[in-house]
Each structure stands twice: as C-alpha cells, then as structure tokens.
Scaffold this motif. Structure first.
Motif, PDB file in Angstrom:
ATOM      1  N   ASP A   1       7.463  12.222  14.840  1.00 34.69           N
ATOM      2  CA  ASP A   1       8.762  12.183  15.139  1.00 34.69           C
ATOM      3  C   ASP A   1       9.432  13.305  15.681  1.00 34.69           C
ATOM      4  O   ASP A   1       9.639  14.402  15.183  1.00 34.69           O
ATOM      5  N   GLU A   2       9.889  13.130  16.796  1.00 39.16           N
ATOM      6  CA  GLU A   2      10.428  14.250  17.610  1.00 39.16           C
ATOM      7  C   GLU A   2       9.874  15.599  17.361  1.00 39.16           C
ATOM      8  O   GLU A   2      10.435  16.465  17.156  1.00 39.16           O
ATOM      9  N   PRO A   3       8.370  15.562  17.530  1.00 43.57           N
ATOM     10  CA  PRO A   3       7.692  16.763  17.124  1.00 43.57           C
ATOM     11  C   PRO A   3       8.029  18.094  18.138  1.00 43.57           C
ATOM     12  O   PRO A   3       7.708  19.058  17.549  1.00 43.57           O
ATOM     13  N   LEU A   4       8.543  18.147  19.177  1.00 40.39           N
ATOM     14  CA  LEU A   4       8.679  19.086  20.174  1.00 40.39           C
ATOM     15  C   LEU A   4      10.015  19.429  20.323  1.00 40.39           C
ATOM     16  O   LEU A   4      10.382  20.169  21.224  1.00 40.39           O
ATOM     17  N   GLY A   5      10.915  18.858  19.594  1.00 40.18           N
ATOM     18  CA  GLY A   5      12.347  19.047  19.898  1.00 40.18           C
ATOM     19  C   GLY A   5      12.752  20.365  19.801  1.00 40.18           C
ATOM     20  O   GLY A   5      13.782  20.584  20.351  1.00 40.18           O
ATOM     21  N   ALA A   6      12.146  21.112  18.896  1.00 39.75           N
ATOM     22  CA  ALA A   6      12.518  22.563  18.512  1.00 39.75           C
ATOM     23  C   ALA A   6      11.988  23.414  19.460  1.00 39.75           C
ATOM     24  O   ALA A   6      12.389  24.670  19.238  1.00 39.75           O
ATOM     25  N   LEU A   7      11.020  23.060  20.361  1.00 36.57           N
ATOM     26  CA  LEU A   7      10.324  24.037  21.327  1.00 36.57           C
ATOM     27  C   LEU A   7      11.230  24.139  22.553  1.00 36.57           C
ATOM     28  O   LEU A   7      12.016  23.194  23.004  1.00 36.57           O
ATOM     29  N   ASP A   8      11.132  25.212  23.333  1.00 32.39           N
ATOM     30  CA  ASP A   8      11.950  25.628  24.574  1.00 32.39           C
ATOM     31  C   ASP A   8      11.049  24.771  25.564  1.00 32.39           C
ATOM     32  O   ASP A   8       9.747  24.143  25.385  1.00 32.39           O
ATOM     33  N   ARG A   9      11.564  24.475  26.919  1.00 32.36           N
ATOM     34  CA  ARG A   9      10.936  23.764  27.838  1.00 32.36           C
ATOM     35  C   ARG A   9       9.602  24.153  28.113  1.00 32.36           C
ATOM     36  O   ARG A   9       8.587  23.194  28.254  1.00 32.36           O
ATOM     37  N   ARG A  10       9.106  25.482  28.232  1.00 37.46           N
ATOM     38  CA  ARG A  10       7.640  25.746  28.565  1.00 37.46           C
ATOM     39  C   ARG A  10       6.811  25.357  27.548  1.00 37.46           C
ATOM     40  O   ARG A  10       5.830  24.871  27.723  1.00 37.46           O
TER      41      ARG A  10
ATOM     42  N   VAL B   1       0.900  -1.220  -0.022  1.00 38.37           N
ATOM     43  CA  VAL B   1      -0.070  -0.062   0.111  1.00 38.37           C
ATOM     44  C   VAL B   1       0.819   1.106  -0.017  1.00 38.37           C
ATOM     45  O   VAL B   1       1.793   1.418   0.838  1.00 38.37           O
ATOM     46  N   PRO B   2       0.642   2.148  -1.085  1.00 40.66           N
ATOM     47  CA  PRO B   2       1.554   3.286  -1.039  1.00 40.66           C
ATOM     48  C   PRO B   2       1.319   4.241   0.087  1.00 40.66           C
ATOM     49  O   PRO B   2       0.281   4.264   0.858  1.00 40.66           O
ATOM     50  N   PRO B   3       2.311   5.139   0.639  1.00 40.98           N
ATOM     51  CA  PRO B   3       2.116   5.971   1.762  1.00 40.98           C
ATOM     52  C   PRO B   3       0.700   6.653   1.709  1.00 40.98           C
ATOM     53  O   PRO B   3       0.032   6.889   2.818  1.00 40.98           O
ATOM     54  N   HIS B   4       0.445   7.412   0.602  1.00 39.23           N
ATOM     55  CA  HIS B   4      -0.679   8.359   0.660  1.00 39.23           C
ATOM     56  C   HIS B   4      -2.141   7.508   1.058  1.00 39.23           C
ATOM     57  O   HIS B   4      -2.983   8.297   0.865  1.00 39.23           O
ATOM     58  N   ARG B   5      -1.935   6.149   0.688  1.00 35.20           N
ATOM     59  CA  ARG B   5      -3.175   5.321   0.935  1.00 35.20           C
ATOM     60  C   ARG B   5      -3.187   4.763   2.311  1.00 35.20           C
ATOM     61  O   ARG B   5      -4.191   3.759   2.446  1.00 35.20           O
ATOM     62  N   ARG B   6      -2.444   4.812   3.089  1.00 35.58           N
ATOM     63  CA  ARG B   6      -2.385   4.123   4.458  1.00 35.58           C
ATOM     64  C   ARG B   6      -3.330   4.867   5.557  1.00 35.58           C
ATOM     65  O   ARG B   6      -3.094   4.531   6.649  1.00 35.58           O
ATOM     66  N   SER B   7      -3.782   6.066   5.209  1.00 32.99           N
ATOM     67  CA  SER B   7      -4.590   6.699   6.076  1.00 32.99           C
ATOM     68  C   SER B   7      -3.869   6.916   7.401  1.00 32.99           C
ATOM     69  O   SER B   7      -4.214   6.702   8.733  1.00 32.99           O
ATOM     70  N   ILE B   8      -2.610   7.575   7.311  1.00 35.31           N
ATOM     71  CA  ILE B   8      -1.819   7.760   8.440  1.00 35.31           C
ATOM     72  C   ILE B   8      -1.416   9.480   8.090  1.00 35.31           C
ATOM     73  O   ILE B   8      -1.064   9.991   7.120  1.00 35.31           O
ATOM     74  N   GLY B   9      -1.432  10.430   9.342  1.00 37.30           N
ATOM     75  CA  GLY B   9      -0.956  11.650   9.343  1.00 37.30           C
ATOM     76  C   GLY B   9       0.392  11.550   9.948  1.00 37.30           C
ATOM     77  O   GLY B   9       0.467  10.484  10.868  1.00 37.30           O
ATOM     78  N   VAL B  10       1.443  12.575   9.684  1.00 37.36           N
ATOM     79  CA  VAL B  10       2.738  12.360  10.124  1.00 37.36           C
ATOM     80  C   VAL B  10       3.099  13.870  10.363  1.00 37.36           C
ATOM     81  O   VAL B  10       2.576  14.852   9.568  1.00 37.36           O
ATOM     82  N   VAL B  11       3.699  13.955  11.685  1.00 38.04           N
ATOM     83  CA  VAL B  11       4.285  15.385  12.054  1.00 38.04           C
ATOM     84  C   VAL B  11       5.723  15.307  12.221  1.00 38.04           C
ATOM     85  O   VAL B  11       6.000  14.159  13.191  1.00 38.04           O
ATOM     86  N   PHE B  12       6.453  15.853  11.614  1.00 36.77           N
ATOM     87  CA  PHE B  12       7.868  15.846  11.657  1.00 36.77           C
ATOM     88  C   PHE B  12       8.414  16.816  12.514  1.00 36.77           C
ATOM     89  O   PHE B  12       7.625  17.998  13.049  1.00 36.77           O
ATOM     90  N   GLN B  13       9.686  16.781  13.083  1.00 40.11           N
ATOM     91  CA  GLN B  13      10.302  18.019  14.011  1.00 40.11           C
ATOM     92  C   GLN B  13      10.335  19.381  13.375  1.00 40.11           C
ATOM     93  O   GLN B  13      10.058  20.300  13.953  1.00 40.11           O
ATOM     94  N   ASN B  14      10.770  19.216  12.025  1.00 37.13           N
ATOM     95  CA  ASN B  14      10.851  20.635  11.504  1.00 37.13           C
ATOM     96  C   ASN B  14       9.323  21.289  11.015  1.00 37.13           C
ATOM     97  O   ASN B  14       9.596  22.277  10.227  1.00 37.13           O
ATOM     98  N   TYR B  15       8.267  20.658  11.153  1.00 38.94           N
ATOM     99  CA  TYR B  15       7.115  21.304  10.725  1.00 38.94           C
ATOM    100  C   TYR B  15       6.710  20.990   9.182  1.00 38.94           C
ATOM    101  O   TYR B  15       5.510  20.616   8.710  1.00 38.94           O
ATOM    102  N   ALA B  16       7.818  21.390   8.716  1.00 39.91           N
ATOM    103  CA  ALA B  16       7.581  21.062   7.067  1.00 39.91           C
ATOM    104  C   ALA B  16       6.447  21.862   6.521  1.00 39.91           C
ATOM    105  O   ALA B  16       5.625  21.601   5.497  1.00 39.91           O
ATOM    106  N   LEU B  17       6.014  23.212   6.806  1.00 38.93           N
ATOM    107  CA  LEU B  17       5.021  24.191   6.583  1.00 38.93           C
ATOM    108  C   LEU B  17       5.699  24.622   5.100  1.00 38.93           C
ATOM    109  O   LEU B  17       6.864  25.143   4.867  1.00 38.93           O
ATOM    110  N   PHE B  18       4.467  25.040   4.191  1.00 41.24           N
ATOM    111  CA  PHE B  18       4.935  25.981   2.835  1.00 41.24           C
ATOM    112  C   PHE B  18       4.849  27.163   3.415  1.00 41.24           C
ATOM    113  O   PHE B  18       3.912  28.029   3.805  1.00 41.24           O
ATOM    114  N   PRO B  19       6.008  27.861   3.320  1.00 41.99           N
ATOM    115  CA  PRO B  19       6.217  29.091   3.693  1.00 41.99           C
ATOM    116  C   PRO B  19       5.450  30.193   2.876  1.00 41.99           C
ATOM    117  O   PRO B  19       4.996  31.288   3.429  1.00 41.99           O
ATOM    118  N   HIS B  20       5.184  30.063   1.589  1.00 38.48           N
ATOM    119  CA  HIS B  20       4.242  30.905   0.794  1.00 38.48           C
ATOM    120  C   HIS B  20       2.742  30.732   1.189  1.00 38.48           C
ATOM    121  O   HIS B  20       1.983  31.447   0.409  1.00 38.48           O
TER     122      HIS B  20
END
Length: 362
Positions: free
Chosen positions: A163-172, A75-94
């Motif tokens: 995957d390490e989603p909070l690693g870039a944030l400060d403790r608070r 089953v290809p990734p886009h058909r696995r009904s899985i959401g993924v959040v990475f440490q670097n967020y990977a948001l489109f800046p535009h």
C-alpha cells in the motif's frame, strides 16, 4: 478448473459501505497467480479499501473475496497467507533489522535455528546481508523499506500486498526500489497487489493495472492498453498527459474533421465521439513547410512553451479554440524556433488516436 489455474484472488461483486458512504462498489476482478497487479487511483478512490478487504482488516458489505477459489470471509487475517507492506514501514524501533524480520516467524512458532536461516535468506534477498544488526534509526529510508519487505516475505506468503510502499522515498530511491521489487517478484514468482496513486509506478512495474475512481473499477488492462486505448475520459486524463478533442464525425464514422482538417479512422465509430491524442504523437511544422501540407494539417498557435530537459512541452490553441499539447524533442525541425504566438501546423498518425464516446452521449 484445476487449483493451479484458479486465480490467486477473486473479488466477486464486492461492495463496502461505511454508513451512507460507499467506499467500494460492485467490484469484480480476478488476479492470476504470479501476477504483479497495480490498483491505481487518487485518494478516496477505494483502492486501499479493496486491499484491506483482501487482507481481512475489513469485511465486505456485499459480495465475497476468494483466494485460490476458496472464500475467505471467515478466515482471520493471520491465517490468510498474505504479507503486507505499508508506506510507513511499521518497523519496531527497539529491534534490529534481523529481529524485525524474524518477528512474524516467532509469532508462528518457528524454531530458533530455522528462524535464523530464513532471516539470513530474507536479508540476502533484499541485499541487506551486512545490515542485520542495525536498528531502523541507523538505516536509510530505502534500507528500512527493504527490511519491511523482507519481513513481509520471510514466512512464505502466497500473496504480497503493498500500500503506497514507496511514497516516502525520493525519486532516485523510488526508481531503485521499483527495479528491486520487480526483481524479487520475478525471483519468487509471488502474486503482488500494489496500491498506488503514482501512474508512473504502476506503468513501470505492473503486468496489469486496475483504474479506480469513486469506489468503482473503471478499466483493467496491461499498461500499454490502458495508455493507448483508455476506456473513458477519466482514464485517458488520469494516465499520462493527453488532449481530448471534439471532432465532427464524417462518412458514417469512418473519419472526422477538426479545425477544417480531415482524417480517416483505423476503425469505424458509430456514435458521436471525441479523440484522444497524446503529446508525443503530435508533430509540429512551420506554416508553409512542405511537410505540413497535404491531407491532414491542423492550424494552431503556440500559447506556451515549457522546457523539460529532453525537449519542450508546447501548449497550442487550434483554430477552432481547442487546446492541444505537443512534445518537441531536441533535433526536431521547430526545436530552435518555439515562440508563443507563432503559427504552426499540427499532424498526428491515424493509428495513434484513441476514440471515446462523447461525454454525455447515450
């Protein structure tokens, strides 16, 4: 077994090799529907590789991965009904926050009206209702993380991988996001598989934790069991602080002796064993104090004292040369007289001791 009772995810004898390197070795694991499961380990332990195998970005060399009882190797990734959040967020800046969140819906052919409704609900879920028109550069790290989370949830996946989603944030901010993630997971009832090297994160959020090292899954249990009854020396040292002490077995394994002091065990041990003692379980008393006398009092010398705000961490040397850590809190008997070189007696409750086979014993 009904579909409802099937595990959300099953790893069955999964191995992943990269040439001569084995990143994941023979992992078998079931994760229940609606469970918050943390994969915990240091860098290179195999936890992220296991996540990528589930997401479909990698394929197992041996074994298979199932979702709700169905093999998903083909089953290809886009058909696995899985959401993924990475440490670097990977948001489109535009793109604005709303446009970023809408992107997976657009790729799935969801109509504009429905997209807008789902994006509105997703922004509300992560408490960003008023920031839909903001671009990533205009948002804090915590807000960007919420946008990435909303984007991973907006299409209604069965499983959320983080995957390490909070690693870039400060403790608070990390503490705040931990609470938010648990709230959202509970509200949605979604299965979450959370990869981290931060033991405090895993202990605070997970229903169960899987400890990984060298590609192997060493122990799977709830946080309380992992902490109180580690399966081996590595897990004991990896989760929290502890002292692992060599002892002499007594009376067929029903007790032990350390530095001349004797104590019974809660259950009998049949092999050479070490004991694991957590610093919060250790009480310290001045030599000659009536509370330090009795059946179990371990002679020790204070070697170092570290101030922690809520109390002190005390490094001790036992009379047999072994090291022991103790926590001394404000209000404790010795709180005002902790000095390197001071002789004390250490005690701990038999029920607070974890027992492990001595390293190298058969």
């Amino acid at each position: 077994m009904t579909e409802q009772s099937l595990p959300a995810v099953s790893f069955q004898g999964v191995t992943r090799r990269y040439g001569p390197v084995t990143a994941v070795s023979g992992v078998t694991l079931d994760i229940a529907k609606g469970e918050f499961f943390a994969l915990l380990g240091s860098s290179g332990s195999g936890k992220t590789t296991l996540l990528m195998l589930l997401a479909g970005f990698e394929q197992p060399t041996e074994g298979r991965v199932l979702m709700a009882g169905t093999p998903i190797t083909d089953v290809p990734p886009h058909r696995r009904s899985i959401g993924v959040v990475f440490q670097n967020y990977a948001l489109f800046p535009h793109m604005t926050a709303a446009e970023n969140i809408a992107y997976p819906l657009k790729m799935r052919g969801v109509g504009r009206s429905e997209r807008e409704e789902r994006v509105k609900a997703a922004l509300s879920l992560v408490n960003l209702t008023d920031r839909g028109g903001s671009y990533p550069i205009q948002m804090s790290g915590g807000q960007q993380q919420r946008v990435a989370l909303a984007r991973s949830l907006v299409f209604g996946p069965d499983i959320l991988l983080m995957d390490e989603p909070l690693g870039a944030l400060d403790r608070r901010l990390r503490d705040q996001m931990q609470q938010e993630l648990k709230r959202i997971q509970h509200e949605l009832g979604i299965t979450v598989i959370y990869v981290t090297h931060d033991q405090s994160e895993a202990m605070a959020m997970a229903d169960r934790i899987g400890i990984m090292s060298g590609g192997e899954l060493l122990q799977v249990a709830n946080p309380e069991t992992i902490y109180a009854a580690p399966s081996n020396h590595f897990v004991a040292r990896f989760i929290g602080e502890c002292s692992i002490l060599r002892v002499v077995s007594l009376d067929g394994g029903t007790g032990y002796e350390i530095a001349g002091a004797r104590q019974s065990l809660v259950s009998q041990e049949n092999v050479p064993f070490d004991i694991v003692v957590r610093p919060e379980s250790v009480s310290l008393f001045s030599v000659g104090d009536s509370q330090s006398t009795g059946i179990f009092a371990v002679p020790a010398t204070i070697r170092d004292v570290t101030y922690l705000g809520s109390g002190w961490r005390v490094a001790l040397e036992l009379s047999d040369g072994q090291s022991l850590l103790a926590n001394v809190m404000r209000g404790d008997l010795l709180a005002g007289s902790l000095e390197p070189g001071k002789s004390v007696n250490a005690r701990w409750n038999p029920a607070s001791v974890a027992v492990l086979p001595t390293e190298g014993s058969p």
